[in-house]
Scaffold this active site. Structure first.
Site, PDB file in Angstrom:
ATOM      1  CE  LYS A 196       0.507  53.232  65.275  1.00 35.70           C
ATOM      2  NZ  LYS A 196       0.747  54.226  65.848  1.00 35.70           N
TER       3      LYS A 196
HETATM    4  N1  PMP Z   1      -5.369  51.459  69.839  1.00 41.65           N
HETATM    5  C1  PMP Z   1      -4.421  50.219  69.446  1.00 41.65           C
HETATM    6  C2  PMP Z   1      -4.934  48.652  69.408  1.00 41.65           C
HETATM    7  C3  PMP Z   1      -3.444  50.631  68.923  1.00 41.65           C
HETATM    8  O1  PMP Z   1      -2.476  49.573  68.511  1.00 41.65           O
HETATM    9  C4  PMP Z   1      -2.660  51.813  68.903  1.00 41.65           C
HETATM   10  C5  PMP Z   1      -1.274  52.026  68.728  1.00 41.65           C
HETATM   11  N2  PMP Z   1      -0.461  51.847  69.653  1.00 41.65           N
HETATM   12  C6  PMP Z   1      -3.565  52.765  69.491  1.00 41.65           C
HETATM   13  C7  PMP Z   1      -5.050  52.526  69.933  1.00 41.65           C
HETATM   14  C8  PMP Z   1      -3.282  54.186  69.836  1.00 41.65           C
HETATM   15  O2  PMP Z   1      -2.811  55.292  68.703  1.00 41.65           O
HETATM   16  P1  PMP Z   1      -1.913  56.088  68.532  1.00 41.65           P
HETATM   17  O3  PMP Z   1      -0.215  55.388  68.371  1.00 41.65           O
HETATM   18  O4  PMP Z   1      -2.158  56.877  67.169  1.00 41.65           O
HETATM   19  O5  PMP Z   1      -1.806  56.968  69.598  1.00 41.65           O
END
Ligand code: PMP
Length: 312
Positions: free
Chosen positions: A50
């Site tokens: 992130k």
């Molecule tokens: N895995 C984890 C541990 C995350 O914190 C996130 C983001 N919430 C994601 C996957 C998914 O990423 P995205 O927000 O880009 O869909």
């Protein structure tokens, strides 16, 4: 090298991205001609994937004049984006307020407050959707006081992955890649990477891992008809949806740890989806991501596996 003037002013932000790609051998015996590689996103300074979209969203907002001096950065998060907002927002001289479900792991909560940000909790039973609604209510009550980054609707989110994550994959991954596997939190990762692949490698299959409502996977959103769909998610880019078995996903996180890859819960979920790809295509060359590290989950029970202690 970073060219963005905001990012250039802050050395820490130059550590975001350019993460290593590692090959996992988990399926070597069962699928000897398959290859599985993953971007290890814990190498980012905030410890997760992130950092990429948050650095981009805040840099773009400052450059456009949308994020003004004295404003508090506000957003909802499952935790990892909250850490990135706290770290990067603080660096840029802003107060940060994060709305998140009250079952977020203690490690996430402590890291957010370590960077000086405030947290407002919502009822975990109501899921991420309630955090999304609460952040909107807070913003509507004091629109001048806040810069609402709105990661679920912010175009800079997927653009960070289109420009960064996808370019790095194209440089680092084997050229004969057949599949890309990710999931949806905000949809930024899968939309940005898939959009880039759609332009330059439309033959690559895009596979999306989706968690069940309960017990769920930290960071991933369930996607049924009763759930809010992130505005930036372009579901038309996704070829295959895979329902995750949470227990098996957890076993994969444990197996990855035995390989020296100490990764979080969503990484195990992505590897669960990778296994379904290999079952269909034993010659697949799959790229995925490990979004964060295992030590963000000590307090959640993820690692409460039978202890193998030597007896006295
Ligand atoms: N895995 C984890 C541990 C995350 O914190 C996130 C983001 N919430 C994601 C996957 C998914 O990423 P995205 O927000 O880009 O869909």
């Amino acid at each position: 090298m970073a060219v963005d003037p905001v990012i250039d002013r802050h050395p820490t932000l130059q550590l975001v991205g350019r993460t290593p790609l590692v090959e996992t051998r988990l399926f070597r015996d069962r699928y000897p001609s398959a290859r599985v590689v993953a971007k290890v996103e814990a190498f980012n300074p905030g410890g997760s994937i992130k950092d990429r979209p948050v650095a981009r969203m805040l840099a773009d907002a400052q450059a456009r004049g949308d994020l003004r001096p004295g404003q508090t950065i506000l957003d909802s998060s499952s935790g990892n984006a909250g850490i990135a907002y706290a770290m990067i927002g603080g660096l840029l001289g802003h107060d940060v307020e994060i709305v998140m479900p009250d079952n977020a792991s203690r490690e996430r909560v402590q890291r957010i407050t370590a960077h000086g940000a405030r947290i407002r909790f919502t009822d975990a039973i109501l899921g991420y959707d309630e955090a999304m609604r609460e952040v909107q209510r807070r913003h509507e009550a004091a629109p001048e006081q806040y810069y609402f980054a709105d990661q679920y609707s912010n175009e800079s989110n997927w653009q960070a992955h289109y420009d960064g994550t996808a370019s790095e994959i194209l440089e680092q991954a084997p050229p004969d890649i057949t599949h890309f596997v990710a999931g949806v939190g905000t949809g930024g990762t899968i939309t940005g990477v898939a959009r880039r692949f759609d332009e330059v490698r439309p033959d690559v299959q895009i596979v999306c891992a989706t968690p069940p409502e309960f017990p769920g996977i930290e960071g991933l959103k369930p996607m049924g008809p009763d759930h809010l769909v992130p505005a930036i998610l372009d579901a038309s880019l996704i070829d295959t949806w895979v329902d995750i078995d949470v227990d098996k996903a957890r076993e994969f996180s444990v197996q990855l740890a035995a390989e020296g890859l100490f990764v979080g819960q969503s990484a195990g979920a992505y590897i669960f989806a990778v296994e379904t790809v290999l079952a269909d295509d034993p010659h697949a060359v799959v790229v995925t991501l490990f979004p964060d590290a295992g030590d963000r989950y000590f307090s959640t029970g993820l690692w409460d596996v039978a202890p193998k202690l030597a007896s006295p």
